[in-house]
Scaffold this motif. Sequence first.
Motif, short mmCIF file in Angstrom:
data_model
loop_
_atom_site.label_atom_id
_atom_site.label_comp_id
_atom_site.label_asym_id
_atom_site.label_seq_id
_atom_site.Cartn_x
_atom_site.Cartn_y
_atom_site.Cartn_z
N ASP A 1 10.15 -2.81 -14.80
CA ASP A 1 9.39 -1.56 -14.77
C ASP A 1 7.95 -1.73 -15.25
N THR A 2 7.56 -2.96 -15.61
CA THR A 2 6.21 -3.22 -16.09
C THR A 2 5.77 -4.58 -15.56
N VAL A 3 4.48 -4.68 -15.22
CA VAL A 3 3.92 -5.91 -14.66
C VAL A 3 2.76 -6.37 -15.54
N LEU A 4 2.72 -7.68 -15.81
CA LEU A 4 1.62 -8.31 -16.54
C LEU A 4 1.00 -9.38 -15.64
N MET A 5 -0.31 -9.51 -15.71
CA MET A 5 -0.96 -10.59 -14.95
C MET A 5 -2.29 -10.92 -15.58
N GLY A 6 -2.80 -12.08 -15.21
CA GLY A 6 -4.12 -12.49 -15.65
C GLY A 6 -5.18 -11.97 -14.69
N ARG A 7 -6.40 -12.07 -15.11
CA ARG A 7 -7.53 -11.56 -14.33
C ARG A 7 -7.68 -12.30 -13.01
N LYS A 8 -7.50 -13.62 -13.01
CA LYS A 8 -7.64 -14.38 -11.76
C LYS A 8 -6.60 -13.94 -10.73
N THR A 9 -5.38 -13.70 -11.19
CA THR A 9 -4.33 -13.24 -10.28
C THR A 9 -4.67 -11.86 -9.75
N TYR A 10 -5.14 -10.98 -10.61
CA TYR A 10 -5.54 -9.64 -10.18
C TYR A 10 -6.65 -9.73 -9.14
N ASP A 11 -7.67 -10.53 -9.40
CA ASP A 11 -8.77 -10.68 -8.46
C ASP A 11 -8.27 -11.21 -7.12
N TRP A 12 -7.34 -12.17 -7.16
CA TRP A 12 -6.78 -12.73 -5.92
C TRP A 12 -6.06 -11.64 -5.13
N ILE A 13 -5.28 -10.82 -5.81
CA ILE A 13 -4.54 -9.74 -5.14
C ILE A 13 -5.52 -8.77 -4.48
N ILE A 14 -6.55 -8.39 -5.20
CA ILE A 14 -7.53 -7.44 -4.67
C ILE A 14 -8.25 -8.06 -3.46
N LYS A 15 -8.58 -9.34 -3.54
CA LYS A 15 -9.31 -10.01 -2.47
C LYS A 15 -8.44 -10.28 -1.24
N ASN A 16 -7.17 -10.65 -1.45
CA ASN A 16 -6.35 -11.15 -0.35
C ASN A 16 -5.25 -10.22 0.14
N ASP A 17 -4.86 -9.26 -0.66
CA ASP A 17 -3.74 -8.42 -0.27
C ASP A 17 -4.21 -7.34 0.68
N VAL A 18 -3.50 -7.21 1.78
CA VAL A 18 -3.83 -6.19 2.76
C VAL A 18 -2.95 -4.97 2.49
N GLY A 19 -3.54 -3.81 2.53
CA GLY A 19 -2.75 -2.61 2.31
C GLY A 19 -2.82 -2.13 0.88
N GLU A 20 -1.74 -1.48 0.45
CA GLU A 20 -1.71 -0.88 -0.88
C GLU A 20 -1.50 -1.91 -1.98
N PHE A 21 -1.94 -1.56 -3.18
CA PHE A 21 -1.71 -2.39 -4.35
C PHE A 21 -0.20 -2.58 -4.50
N PRO A 22 0.30 -3.81 -4.60
CA PRO A 22 1.75 -4.06 -4.53
C PRO A 22 2.57 -3.55 -5.73
N TYR A 23 1.93 -3.21 -6.84
CA TYR A 23 2.67 -2.80 -8.03
C TYR A 23 2.28 -1.39 -8.47
N LYS A 24 1.87 -0.57 -7.52
CA LYS A 24 1.28 0.72 -7.85
C LYS A 24 2.23 1.70 -8.53
N ASN A 25 3.51 1.53 -8.41
CA ASN A 25 4.45 2.48 -9.01
C ASN A 25 4.99 2.02 -10.37
N LYS A 26 4.39 0.99 -10.92
CA LYS A 26 4.84 0.47 -12.22
C LYS A 26 3.61 0.27 -13.12
#
Length: 176
Positions: free
Chosen positions: A48-73
């Motif tokens: 029910d909770t997600v932790l990540m580092g800044r580099k991983t977050y930046d990669w998700i924002i840069k490369n993930d298409v569509g909605e933020f994958p963990y938006k409901n947690k």
Amino acid sequence: MNHGRKLYLYIATSLDGYIATLDDSLEWLFKVEGEGDNGYSEFFNTIDTVLMGRKTYDWIIKNDVGEFPYKNKPCYVFSKTLTGKNDHVEFINEDITSFTKRLKSTTGGNIWIVGGGELLHHFIKNYLVDEFIITIAPTIIGKGIPLFNELDTEVKLKLRNIRRFNQFVELHYELI
């Protein structure tokens, strides 16, 4: 031994122990034939909770298409420079160990460390990861970002389960 919430590492790696190529590519991973989502949805429903580092977050924002994958947690991103919150994450600038121990002691479900390698190293070194679910792809990429960095300590684990998803194998360990 922690009696509160558990912190999980759930991650895929190449057979030679890399989580991405040197240029952060995961293309090698998507070329392997799996089975459904390889257990991802089943695991995702346990946290029910997600932790990540800044580099991983930046990669998700840069490369993930569509909605933020963990938006409901609740999602926390450890960063030395970003502060505050946005629609999807809260940036954490405080000591990683103190924050994580406090989070684990609160009421709630399991916590997932999504990445990355530097943050994971800190979590392992400080015995914060309770369970490791590592999916191995039958690919040798030769060099890249390692799953585990060199440690000055030994971390003992106990095998809980092994599952196969077509060409992937999932190893589930717990900290002892």
